[in-house]
Design a protein around this motif. Sequence first.
Motif, short mmCIF file in Angstrom:
data_model
loop_
_atom_site.label_atom_id
_atom_site.label_comp_id
_atom_site.label_asym_id
_atom_site.label_seq_id
_atom_site.Cartn_x
_atom_site.Cartn_y
_atom_site.Cartn_z
N ASN A 97 83.06 80.41 34.70
CA ASN A 97 83.44 80.13 36.09
C ASN A 97 82.37 80.68 37.01
O ASN A 97 81.98 81.85 36.90
CB ASN A 97 84.77 80.80 36.43
N VAL A 98 81.90 79.87 37.93
CA VAL A 98 80.95 80.32 38.94
C VAL A 98 81.52 79.94 40.31
O VAL A 98 82.12 78.87 40.47
CB VAL A 98 79.55 79.71 38.75
N ARG A 99 81.35 80.84 41.28
CA ARG A 99 81.90 80.60 42.62
C ARG A 99 80.91 81.09 43.67
O ARG A 99 80.35 82.17 43.54
CB ARG A 99 83.23 81.33 42.79
N TYR A 100 80.73 80.27 44.68
CA TYR A 100 79.94 80.68 45.85
C TYR A 100 80.77 80.41 47.09
O TYR A 100 81.35 79.32 47.26
CB TYR A 100 78.62 79.92 45.95
N GLY A 101 80.84 81.41 47.95
CA GLY A 101 81.61 81.23 49.17
C GLY A 101 80.99 81.96 50.33
O GLY A 101 80.02 82.72 50.18
N GLN A 102 81.55 81.72 51.48
CA GLN A 102 81.12 82.41 52.69
C GLN A 102 82.33 82.92 53.44
O GLN A 102 83.34 82.21 53.58
CB GLN A 102 80.28 81.49 53.59
N ALA A 136 79.04 86.09 55.80
CA ALA A 136 78.75 86.87 54.59
C ALA A 136 78.86 86.01 53.34
O ALA A 136 79.76 85.17 53.22
CB ALA A 136 79.71 88.06 54.50
N ASP A 137 77.96 86.23 52.40
CA ASP A 137 77.95 85.48 51.14
C ASP A 137 78.82 86.17 50.09
O ASP A 137 78.88 87.40 50.02
CB ASP A 137 76.52 85.37 50.60
N VAL A 138 79.47 85.35 49.28
CA VAL A 138 80.26 85.82 48.14
C VAL A 138 79.81 85.04 46.91
O VAL A 138 79.85 83.80 46.92
CB VAL A 138 81.78 85.62 48.37
N VAL A 139 79.37 85.74 45.88
CA VAL A 139 78.93 85.10 44.64
C VAL A 139 79.67 85.76 43.49
O VAL A 139 79.67 86.99 43.36
CB VAL A 139 77.40 85.23 44.43
N GLU A 140 80.32 84.95 42.66
CA GLU A 140 81.09 85.49 41.54
C GLU A 140 80.85 84.67 40.29
O GLU A 140 80.79 83.43 40.34
CB GLU A 140 82.58 85.50 41.88
N ILE A 763 87.08 73.27 45.64
CA ILE A 763 86.72 73.80 46.95
C ILE A 763 87.98 74.39 47.55
O ILE A 763 89.07 73.78 47.48
CB ILE A 763 86.10 72.72 47.87
N ALA A 764 87.88 75.58 48.09
CA ALA A 764 89.07 76.29 48.57
C ALA A 764 88.75 77.07 49.83
O ALA A 764 87.64 77.57 50.01
CB ALA A 764 89.60 77.23 47.48
N GLY A 765 89.74 77.17 50.68
CA GLY A 765 89.63 77.99 51.88
C GLY A 765 90.82 78.90 51.99
O GLY A 765 91.94 78.53 51.64
N ARG A 766 90.59 80.13 52.46
CA ARG A 766 91.67 81.10 52.64
C ARG A 766 91.61 81.70 54.04
O ARG A 766 90.54 81.83 54.62
CB ARG A 766 91.57 82.22 51.60
N ASN A 767 92.79 82.02 54.55
CA ASN A 767 92.92 82.60 55.89
C ASN A 767 92.23 81.68 56.91
O ASN A 767 91.46 82.12 57.76
CB ASN A 767 92.30 84.00 55.93
N LEU A 768 92.55 80.40 56.81
CA LEU A 768 91.80 79.41 57.57
C LEU A 768 92.17 79.38 59.04
O LEU A 768 91.29 79.22 59.90
CB LEU A 768 92.01 78.03 56.94
N THR A 803 87.59 82.59 54.56
CA THR A 803 86.75 82.34 53.39
C THR A 803 86.78 80.86 53.02
O THR A 803 87.85 80.25 52.96
CB THR A 803 87.25 83.16 52.18
N VAL A 804 85.62 80.30 52.78
CA VAL A 804 85.49 78.96 52.22
C VAL A 804 84.57 79.07 51.01
O VAL A 804 83.48 79.65 51.10
CB VAL A 804 84.91 77.96 53.24
N ALA A 805 85.03 78.56 49.86
CA ALA A 805 84.27 78.75 48.62
C ALA A 805 84.30 77.50 47.76
O ALA A 805 85.27 76.74 47.77
CB ALA A 805 84.83 79.94 47.83
N PHE A 806 83.22 77.32 47.03
CA PHE A 806 83.12 76.25 46.04
C PHE A 806 82.98 76.89 44.67
O PHE A 806 82.22 77.85 44.49
CB PHE A 806 81.90 75.35 46.31
N SER A 807 83.71 76.38 43.69
CA SER A 807 83.63 76.95 42.34
C SER A 807 83.60 75.83 41.31
O SER A 807 84.05 74.70 41.56
CB SER A 807 84.83 77.87 42.06
N ALA A 808 83.06 76.19 40.16
CA ALA A 808 82.98 75.25 39.03
C ALA A 808 83.37 75.98 37.75
O ALA A 808 82.94 77.12 37.53
CB ALA A 808 81.57 74.68 38.91
N ARG A 809 84.21 75.32 36.95
CA ARG A 809 84.64 75.89 35.66
C ARG A 809 84.17 74.97 34.54
O ARG A 809 84.47 73.77 34.54
CB ARG A 809 86.15 76.04 35.61
N PHE A 810 83.43 75.55 33.60
CA PHE A 810 82.93 74.81 32.45
C PHE A 810 83.63 75.36 31.21
O PHE A 810 83.53 76.56 30.92
CB PHE A 810 81.41 74.97 32.31
#
Length: 812
Positions: A97-102, A136-140, A763-768, A803-810
Amino acid sequence: GGITVRMRGTSSIISGSDPLYIVDGVIVDNSSAQLRDLGARSSVQNRLADINPADIERIEVIRGAAAAALYGSRANNGVVQIFTKRGSEGRPRATLNVRYGQDALPRRLGMNMAALNTAGAPVQRFDYQDQIFRTADVVETNLSISGGTQATTYYLSGGLLNQQGIVDATSATRQSVRLNLGQELASSLRIDVGANYINNQANFLPNGERPGGVLTALVFTPTDFNFFPNESGVYPLPPTGGVFANPLLAIDRFEYPEVTNRFIGSARTRWSASERFALDYNIGFDTYSTDASEFIPRGAVNPSQQTALGLSATAIRDSRIVNQDLVATSGYDLSSSLRMRTSAGMNYTNQQLRTTTAATFDLLPTVDLVSGGTPAAAQSEIEVATLGFYGEQVATWRDILTINGSLRADAASNFGANERWQLYPKAQLSYVVGEESWFQDSFLGDAFGTFRFRTAIGYAGNQPSAANAYSRFDVYNRAVADGRVGLVNSTTRGNEDLRPERQREFEVGVDFGILTNRINAEVTYYDKLVDDLLLFRPIARSSGFATQFANIGSMSNKGWEALVTTQNINSDEYQWTTTFNYSTNKNRVETLTIPSFVGIAGYPNRVEEGQPVGIFYGQYYLRNEDGSIQTNANGAPIGSGSANQRVIGDPNPQWTGSVLNEFAFRDNVRMRVLFDGTFGNDVVNLTRRITDIFLAGADTEFELLPFGDPRRVANGRFSGRAAIFEEYVEDGSFVKLREISLSYNLTQPFVTRYLPGGVELTIAGRNLYTWTDYTGYDPELNLFGQNTVGRGFDFATYPIPRTVAFSARFAY
């Protein structure tokens, strides 16, 4: 941040009201200890932040009598059981799982940008929110491998999270690795072990009530002051007093790093001696070391302050919790219709906490270590042990009627010998009425697909916090006279008759389904009464003491809970499910053996008999018969005066609720939309109070207009109302668009050929977005974190990001 969870209201005044957290059978520390003064007490990390959500399989919330049966003297506030992922029989399966958000600030404070100052002269205004906040960037990244055979299973995972804070120079990094193994040693003997190592690194900045706070300086400083450095790179000191720092200097040069190394381990052995008897032994181990430091450079504050020559400090906390459980279970049938299950067991928990601090206020130039001055040190050690025994009997008749009774006996080292052992009984009844033939053959059977009645009553306890672990003893303090060290008694008297807070909880509820179970509902009413509340009470000074930790009163919580799930569409291609959640709680301090008192010194809150805990109490406006505020000859409002105060608000919501919609299209597309909110609660906006006093808020622009301008507010209005706290009690009700997520699963042959588990993009957003009348950053903020009395205070508190983030699960 320091998250707080309340199950069915607040159950204590001083001992904490957060639930007990169990991870794979391990009792874990969920404190939000602030080792260095960061001011905003909710800005420190909660230790639950160490747990990687990617490793969690499921979470079970245990309330009421069921929690009392499991954990007795620690179950007043409920129990949250977290189960992590395990391997299963089959080929190795790998998931990446990889995720990038702001993260971003969802809402700004309105600042005073008037063109003139109080003298009518033109001025330049500054809104430093542009310099304080950032995107702010978020990388997981999370990688896991699992699999196994019939005898052996495994789950191995590693995770890395890098998260910038929305306040510049703040950040958090978490690195974790987890290994869960299961091994069948014999046909009747199995062992499961788990190990989790976490390294958590954070960089904080002070805020809130801390004078050196970044947001604190923003609200305490008139907006016509220039904080930017001069040509020589020197930052000017704030004009509002020596205790305040330049926020831009704090971002640039203040340092508040915190590093935590943590290990959580568990081992469970199960011996299934026969189909009727099993023996389980579980041991859990949670240990961590946190190193928090603080550095303030020379010249950062007014020369009159102690930190003017610089401050370097460090604090190290070592925590260890070991818990052991031994449980024997026997199941047998007395007849073809009556099934019995008998359980008996014991629990033992030992917690040790050691804190060491060192600090110096006079640093050598260019040195940021404690050794750069003359250090002073302090140290504390705490140990608490708990021992419990319990027995439980369950009888089930025709799989329709179930009766459950249990009894626990618990002892804790916090309490004196006379009150150490406490008994906690519990009884439950469940009746599946919908399975009865008379029900199914009646009109009720046509209306309800399922129907179950349930009720329970149970007793649980609550222990004092670690800081009060030795309150049954008289304590002596270090004293120095003529350069010699000696002892003097503390002003707090010991109490050998100290008892745990004791809670009786009764509940009754129904679960049912209608429209062929397309609509399912759970409705519960509960009634909680907590006796023997713990608090420091004043005692006669002629005794040689001033206070004593004692049992001083009782508190109740009553309310309703409802959960409704509807299957709106359920076809082969489309599914749409909606879940409604509703809860209401009425808290009341029933009795106090001491007079009402201020909950937190310097703040308008109170604990008073007959009122909810933590009510807002203070001065109010005097009003005319038509309800308008009375004013003096200058047009300034008139308050009731410090000698005439009353209840002016309540931080406890009347009800909370949420609506979750989940959509699915074929096997490829999933979508979630979650709204939630609280209603009927108040928030004291101390941020607005300070911006009023220092003419920094947008509302104060009208006071700076020239005399004679019809838009001008009466001179002195803002300074005149500063002590009238009714003005700053705002409606804290809100509805949040908490989350939207959209996922697409690539299951095409060209993908599954190489990745059998497919690829999922989300693609997900929180506390929008927040719908609220509250004028601050966010009504959900709270200055005092996990404090049970200090609720609903907003004072330059670190905002919750969008927070708005895009993630991919392989998946292979």
